[in-house]
Design an enzyme around this catalytic site. Sequence first.
Site, short mmCIF file in Angstrom:
data_model
loop_
_atom_site.label_atom_id
_atom_site.label_comp_id
_atom_site.label_asym_id
_atom_site.label_seq_id
_atom_site.Cartn_x
_atom_site.Cartn_y
_atom_site.Cartn_z
N ASP A 94 7.82 10.72 -38.91
CA ASP A 94 6.99 10.70 -40.12
C ASP A 94 7.80 11.24 -41.30
O ASP A 94 8.90 11.77 -41.13
CB ASP A 94 5.69 11.50 -39.90
N HIS A 109 15.58 11.07 -34.59
CA HIS A 109 14.96 10.00 -33.79
C HIS A 109 14.50 8.83 -34.67
O HIS A 109 13.71 8.01 -34.21
CB HIS A 109 13.78 10.54 -32.98
N CYS A 117 17.87 -4.06 -38.65
CA CYS A 117 18.10 -5.44 -38.24
C CYS A 117 19.06 -5.43 -37.05
O CYS A 117 20.19 -4.95 -37.16
CB CYS A 117 18.69 -6.27 -39.38
N THR A 177 7.89 21.81 -30.74
CA THR A 177 8.45 20.78 -29.85
C THR A 177 8.40 21.28 -28.41
O THR A 177 8.59 22.47 -28.15
CB THR A 177 9.89 20.36 -30.27
C1 BJW Z 1 2.08 22.69 -31.72
C2 BJW Z 1 0.89 22.39 -32.38
C3 BJW Z 1 0.58 23.15 -33.53
C4 BJW Z 1 1.06 21.07 -30.68
N1 BJW Z 1 1.41 24.11 -33.92
N2 BJW Z 1 2.88 23.65 -32.13
C5 BJW Z 1 17.44 13.36 -17.23
C6 BJW Z 1 17.76 14.67 -17.57
C7 BJW Z 1 18.09 15.02 -18.87
C8 BJW Z 1 18.11 14.07 -19.89
C9 BJW Z 1 17.81 12.77 -19.54
C10 BJW Z 1 17.48 12.43 -18.24
N3 BJW Z 1 17.22 11.09 -18.22
C11 BJW Z 1 17.38 10.60 -19.46
C12 BJW Z 1 17.73 11.62 -20.28
C13 BJW Z 1 17.96 11.54 -21.76
C14 BJW Z 1 16.66 11.26 -22.49
C15 BJW Z 1 15.65 12.35 -22.14
O1 BJW Z 1 15.69 13.45 -22.67
N4 BJW Z 1 14.68 12.04 -21.27
C16 BJW Z 1 13.69 13.04 -20.86
C17 BJW Z 1 12.34 12.36 -20.70
C18 BJW Z 1 14.19 13.72 -19.59
N5 BJW Z 1 16.99 11.28 -23.92
C19 BJW Z 1 17.40 10.20 -24.54
O2 BJW Z 1 17.45 9.10 -24.00
C20 BJW Z 1 17.86 10.39 -25.97
N6 BJW Z 1 19.15 9.82 -26.14
C21 BJW Z 1 20.22 10.35 -25.48
O3 BJW Z 1 20.14 11.32 -24.74
O4 BJW Z 1 21.40 9.68 -25.77
C22 BJW Z 1 22.58 10.15 -25.14
C23 BJW Z 1 23.43 10.91 -26.13
C24 BJW Z 1 22.94 12.02 -26.76
C25 BJW Z 1 23.73 12.72 -27.67
C26 BJW Z 1 25.02 12.32 -27.92
C27 BJW Z 1 25.52 11.19 -27.29
C28 BJW Z 1 24.73 10.49 -26.38
C29 BJW Z 1 16.94 9.66 -26.96
C30 BJW Z 1 15.59 10.29 -27.02
C31 BJW Z 1 14.67 9.47 -27.92
C32 BJW Z 1 13.26 10.07 -27.99
N7 BJW Z 1 12.39 9.18 -28.67
C33 BJW Z 1 11.00 9.59 -28.88
C34 BJW Z 1 10.24 8.40 -29.52
C35 BJW Z 1 10.45 8.40 -31.04
C36 BJW Z 1 9.62 7.43 -31.71
C37 BJW Z 1 8.17 7.71 -31.88
O5 BJW Z 1 7.79 8.68 -32.55
O6 BJW Z 1 7.42 6.88 -31.39
O7 BJW Z 1 10.95 10.73 -29.72
S1 BJW Z 1 10.17 10.13 -27.42
C38 BJW Z 1 9.21 11.36 -28.19
O8 BJW Z 1 9.58 12.68 -27.66
C39 BJW Z 1 9.64 11.36 -29.65
C40 BJW Z 1 9.74 12.82 -29.95
O9 BJW Z 1 10.60 13.02 -31.07
C41 BJW Z 1 10.27 13.41 -28.67
C42 BJW Z 1 10.02 14.89 -28.53
O10 BJW Z 1 8.66 15.16 -28.51
P1 BJW Z 1 8.09 16.47 -29.20
O11 BJW Z 1 8.28 16.38 -30.66
O12 BJW Z 1 8.64 17.66 -28.53
O13 BJW Z 1 6.52 16.29 -28.93
P2 BJW Z 1 5.66 16.73 -27.64
O14 BJW Z 1 4.38 16.01 -27.71
O15 BJW Z 1 6.44 16.61 -26.41
O16 BJW Z 1 5.40 18.29 -27.87
C43 BJW Z 1 4.58 18.75 -28.93
C44 BJW Z 1 4.71 20.26 -29.00
O17 BJW Z 1 3.98 20.71 -30.13
C45 BJW Z 1 4.11 20.98 -27.78
O18 BJW Z 1 5.06 21.96 -27.35
C46 BJW Z 1 2.86 21.67 -28.33
O19 BJW Z 1 2.61 22.94 -27.73
C47 BJW Z 1 3.21 21.85 -29.77
N8 BJW Z 1 2.08 21.87 -30.72
N9 BJW Z 1 0.17 21.41 -31.75
C48 BJW Z 1 2.48 24.39 -33.25
N10 BJW Z 1 -0.63 22.97 -34.25
#
Ligand code: BJW
Length: 238
Positions: A94, A109, A117, A177
């Site tokens: 956002d 992200h 594209c 997060t």
């Molecule tokens: C509050 C609140 C309030 C609520 N006040 N707090 C096995 C082991 C380790 C890693 C991997 C693995 N298998 C694959 C991987 C890598 C993979 C990964 O991590 N997978 C996991 C599932 C294990 N990662 C990737 O593939 C990434 N790429 C990568 O690693 O490339 C390799 C590389 C890296 C670096 C250099 C070179 C190469 C890419 C990850 C892409 C993530 N994409 C998404 C979608 C984005 C689009 C969209 O918005 O639709 O990103 S997934 C989704 O999760 C989104 C978010 O940004 C991301 C994180 O989520 P977030 O923000 O933490 O949200 P929530 O819902 O999980 O948590 C909310 C939090 O807020 C909670 O804690 C609440 O308590 C809190 N909260 N209200 C304060 N009022």
Amino acid sequence: MRDLYNILILTGAGISAESGLDTFRGPGGLWAGHRVEDICTPEALERNRALVLDFYDARRAALAQVVPNPAHQALARLEAEWSGNLLIVTQNVDDLHERAGTRKIIHMHGELLSALCEACGRRMCWHGDMADEPPCGTCEAEAAIRPDIVFFGEIPYQMDAIERALAKADLFVSIGTSGAVYPAAGFVQTARHYGAETLELNLEPSAGSYYFEQSRIGPASRLVPEWVDEVLSSNRLS
Ligand code: BJW
């Protein structure tokens, strides 16, 4: 306590929750009835392009209905008033930080209001729908425009700049997060390795809470303004 100059802040979906945007993994935090890990992949886009484009069109429309909350506003105030260095790295797609006034930000992200594209690699601002699959305005390729979002398995944006900021941070703060997604989930350990103090602000302890020297539990709209007041009234600038 060491002097404070470089502050690096990582934000996640929790900071935008009180603006009315859903988180990914909390109650109700499902992606159209699926686990986000099963759907946010390049393979899913290839398999069911219409579903993915529709979903992001709906998210883009929802974004137009919400406004920044006191947590976004407090971070913008910190950027304006802190005479040290401040960088926000957000996992959020956002634009609420920018609408609150933040200027120094990395969207690791991707961004809802950007399109990519797949044919020519060009990025462009995008405010409308993609579901009708318009041709690319630059290379005119058909059905090549996709949301400029980093899916699982894709490399997050500006990792070199983020690594550099982690290496020189005096303080690393993680806000709203879950610590479930890498590489962002590992930033706290990297920052500590380089000597930064670490602080987590979250509604509940995250998967990585253990790695933070300090965790404060509560809603971002309260915790973030309180913490910003503390920083701005402290005498810790080097
Ligand atoms: C509050 C609140 C309030 C609520 N006040 N707090 C096995 C082991 C380790 C890693 C991997 C693995 N298998 C694959 C991987 C890598 C993979 C990964 O991590 N997978 C996991 C599932 C294990 N990662 C990737 O593939 C990434 N790429 C990568 O690693 O490339 C390799 C590389 C890296 C670096 C250099 C070179 C190469 C890419 C990850 C892409 C993530 N994409 C998404 C979608 C984005 C689009 C969209 O918005 O639709 O990103 S997934 C989704 O999760 C989104 C978010 O940004 C991301 C994180 O989520 P977030 O923000 O933490 O949200 P929530 O819902 O999980 O948590 C909310 C939090 O807020 C909670 O804690 C609440 O308590 C809190 N909260 N209200 C304060 N009022």
